[in-house]
Design a protein around this motif. Sequence first.
Motif, PDB file in Angstrom:
ATOM      1  N   ARG A 125       0.855  -1.187   0.000  1.00 13.74           N
ATOM      2  CA  ARG A 125       0.000   0.000   0.000  1.00 13.74           C
ATOM      3  C   ARG A 125       0.892   1.238   0.000  1.00 13.74           C
ATOM      4  O   ARG A 125       1.721   1.431   0.896  1.00 13.74           O
ATOM      5  CB  ARG A 125      -0.905   0.019   1.223  1.00 13.74           C
ATOM      6  N   ILE A 126       0.743   2.050  -1.050  1.00 13.50           N
ATOM      7  CA  ILE A 126       1.541   3.258  -1.208  1.00 13.50           C
ATOM      8  C   ILE A 126       0.590   4.441  -1.347  1.00 13.50           C
ATOM      9  O   ILE A 126      -0.219   4.483  -2.270  1.00 13.50           O
ATOM     10  CB  ILE A 126       2.450   3.164  -2.445  1.00 13.50           C
ATOM     11  N   ARG A 127       0.687   5.354  -0.420  1.00 12.99           N
ATOM     12  CA  ARG A 127      -0.161   6.554  -0.420  1.00 12.99           C
ATOM     13  C   ARG A 127      -1.643   6.194  -0.629  1.00 12.99           C
ATOM     14  O   ARG A 127      -2.332   6.796  -1.443  1.00 12.99           O
ATOM     15  CB  ARG A 127       0.328   7.549  -1.477  1.00 12.99           C
ATOM     16  N   SER A 169       7.441   6.003   3.163  1.00 12.31           N
ATOM     17  CA  SER A 169       6.749   4.928   3.880  1.00 12.31           C
ATOM     18  C   SER A 169       5.881   4.130   2.915  1.00 12.31           C
ATOM     19  O   SER A 169       5.446   4.628   1.885  1.00 12.31           O
ATOM     20  CB  SER A 169       5.878   5.493   5.006  1.00 12.31           C
ATOM     21  N   PHE A 170       5.651   2.874   3.270  1.00  9.03           N
ATOM     22  CA  PHE A 170       4.719   2.009   2.561  1.00  9.03           C
ATOM     23  C   PHE A 170       4.348   0.881   3.510  1.00  9.03           C
ATOM     24  O   PHE A 170       4.989   0.682   4.550  1.00  9.03           O
ATOM     25  CB  PHE A 170       5.315   1.474   1.251  1.00  9.03           C
ATOM     26  N   VAL A 171       3.299   0.149   3.154  1.00  5.38           N
ATOM     27  CA  VAL A 171       2.781  -0.912   4.016  1.00  5.38           C
ATOM     28  C   VAL A 171       2.733  -2.206   3.211  1.00  5.38           C
ATOM     29  O   VAL A 171       2.370  -2.207   2.036  1.00  5.38           O
ATOM     30  CB  VAL A 171       1.371  -0.560   4.533  1.00  5.38           C
ATOM     31  N   VAL A 172       3.094  -3.312   3.830  1.00  2.84           N
ATOM     32  CA  VAL A 172       2.994  -4.632   3.215  1.00  2.84           C
ATOM     33  C   VAL A 172       1.816  -5.364   3.840  1.00  2.84           C
ATOM     34  O   VAL A 172       1.640  -5.343   5.067  1.00  2.84           O
ATOM     35  CB  VAL A 172       4.291  -5.436   3.417  1.00  2.84           C
ATOM     36  N   LEU A 173       1.002  -6.017   3.003  1.00  2.00           N
ATOM     37  CA  LEU A 173      -0.191  -6.719   3.480  1.00  2.00           C
ATOM     38  C   LEU A 173      -0.177  -8.167   2.992  1.00  2.00           C
ATOM     39  O   LEU A 173       0.230  -8.448   1.853  1.00  2.00           O
ATOM     40  CB  LEU A 173      -1.471  -6.033   2.982  1.00  2.00           C
ATOM     41  N   TYR A 174      -0.650  -9.061   3.870  1.00  2.00           N
ATOM     42  CA  TYR A 174      -0.781 -10.473   3.493  1.00  2.00           C
ATOM     43  C   TYR A 174      -1.728 -11.155   4.480  1.00  2.00           C
ATOM     44  O   TYR A 174      -1.604 -10.975   5.696  1.00  2.00           O
ATOM     45  CB  TYR A 174       0.576 -11.180   3.520  1.00  2.00           C
TER      46      TYR A 174
END
Length: 214
Positions: A125-127, A169-174
């Motif tokens: 997830r970016i911005r 910043s960015f978020v990793v999802l799983y």
Amino acid sequence: MRCSRKPWIVLMCTAIGFGASVAHGQGGGGVTLPPGGYGTLTKDDLALRIRTAELDLRFVPLDPRVTRLLAKDSWESLRSVVQSRRAAIDSVADAAGVSRPGLALVTFFAQRDNARFDPQSVTVRIRGREYRPLGIVPYSGQFTSQQLAVRQQVSGIFLFEQDLPVNDSFVVLYAGQLSDDWQGKQRTLDRERARVALRAQTSVRDSTAADSAR
């Protein structure tokens, strides 16, 4: 060996050499990169982790803006990972019409026997926008099985349609979970950039002084 026909995976059917080639993007576009070989960070310092009941996931950006901050052995190890799969990476990027894909090394580690994993479910997830991988280049031979014995691990290089914002910043999802620790790493990364620049400058001065003394 038969190649997988899954559209999101490029399976290596022949061994690819370790010859260097120019990467698409990955810190290019006029961005000044830290000098390699002067860092002290470990791969764990760059890793984002997600743990489920079946497995641990580790997500490491393969962007030279941060991999060049690693200790020399770790930096060279990750660089060789990309170089060894360069032809497949370029093939996936070209097919998607992307000149500067973001790259990450994603590792799945089984916590129990017959643990199943779904590589295509890994997103970033970016911005506020979520991105699925454009394609995945397996680095481990059994990556396409999507099932692991206890304590077995496999890795693959994930391609995304844009550079990962490693300076932001960015978020990793799983599997319904996320890791949003990257922003918290910025202070450590900034300190290391300053130290790397100082070490490189000192090394140049010492080398120049030694040459002058000969």
